[in-house]
Design a protein around this motif. Sequence first.
Motif, mmCIF file in Angstrom:
data_model
loop_
_atom_site.group_PDB
_atom_site.id
_atom_site.type_symbol
_atom_site.label_atom_id
_atom_site.label_comp_id
_atom_site.label_asym_id
_atom_site.label_seq_id
_atom_site.Cartn_x
_atom_site.Cartn_y
_atom_site.Cartn_z
ATOM 1 N N MET A 9 1.908 4.411 5.819
ATOM 2 C CA MET A 9 3.115 3.585 5.729
ATOM 3 C C MET A 9 3.019 2.533 4.633
ATOM 4 N N GLY A 10 4.192 2.116 4.195
ATOM 5 C CA GLY A 10 4.284 0.970 3.313
ATOM 6 C C GLY A 10 4.340 -0.297 4.150
ATOM 7 N N PRO A 11 4.371 -1.453 3.498
ATOM 8 C CA PRO A 11 4.469 -2.719 4.220
ATOM 9 C C PRO A 11 5.735 -2.763 5.082
ATOM 10 N N TYR A 107 11.956 -3.160 8.952
ATOM 11 C CA TYR A 107 12.026 -2.031 8.023
ATOM 12 C C TYR A 107 10.709 -1.839 7.279
ATOM 13 N N GLU A 108 10.481 -0.581 6.927
ATOM 14 C CA GLU A 108 9.314 -0.221 6.129
ATOM 15 C C GLU A 108 9.738 -0.160 4.667
ATOM 16 N N PRO A 114 3.046 4.609 -1.268
ATOM 17 C CA PRO A 114 1.931 5.241 -1.986
ATOM 18 C C PRO A 114 0.881 4.237 -2.467
ATOM 19 N N LEU A 115 1.324 3.105 -2.975
ATOM 20 C CA LEU A 115 0.383 2.073 -3.423
ATOM 21 C C LEU A 115 -0.414 1.519 -2.241
ATOM 22 N N GLY A 123 -10.356 0.655 0.416
ATOM 23 C CA GLY A 123 -10.997 -0.438 1.144
ATOM 24 C C GLY A 123 -10.313 -1.780 1.002
ATOM 25 N N ALA A 124 -9.272 -1.859 0.199
ATOM 26 C CA ALA A 124 -8.556 -3.125 0.042
ATOM 27 C C ALA A 124 -7.798 -3.441 1.329
ATOM 28 N N ARG A 125 -7.609 -4.715 1.568
ATOM 29 C CA ARG A 125 -6.813 -5.119 2.719
ATOM 30 C C ARG A 125 -5.989 -6.341 2.353
ATOM 31 N N MET A 126 -4.813 -6.418 2.911
ATOM 32 C CA MET A 126 -3.931 -7.556 2.669
ATOM 33 C C MET A 126 -4.454 -8.739 3.459
#
Length: 150
Positions: A9-11, A107-108, A114-115, A123-126
């Motif tokens: 999923m996207g944000p 909403y997504e 994709p990003l 391994g990145a995380r917000m």
Amino acid sequence: MSVDEFSEMGPVDYLILEFPGNRMTGEGLPLLLDLVDRHIIRVLDLSFVRKDEDGSVRALKLADMDGDGQLDLSVFEGASSGLLGDDDLAEAATVLEPGNSAGVIVYENLWAAPLATALRRSGARMVANGRIPAEDLLLTLEAAEARSAS
């Protein structure tokens, strides 16, 4: 929704849109539908809530927003991912003025999926996010213009 589905999923964001005097014209609906049709966003939840003059809160049913006799929001009927509960609607209503109603949209951001997926795989995380209201941007730009004119 499974963990596997979530990983692709996207944000996910939410909006609480207040309608003074419970006046929902449906004017923005075609633009929302366009975002969905172009796969920019996916509506996960859409609910409406009203705060009466006495402060009591109640959920509203999807309805004919512009009075033309057609259910404008029928495309979103049943849009409920389970992310938005009664407690969330009650909390959303705390920001409303009495006598007003609100649409609550979860909403997504499909455009970013994709990003976001690639970053999660690496391994990145917000660790933080936010949004700058347009009104704040306008005030900042006006102040910058005033400084440069002096």
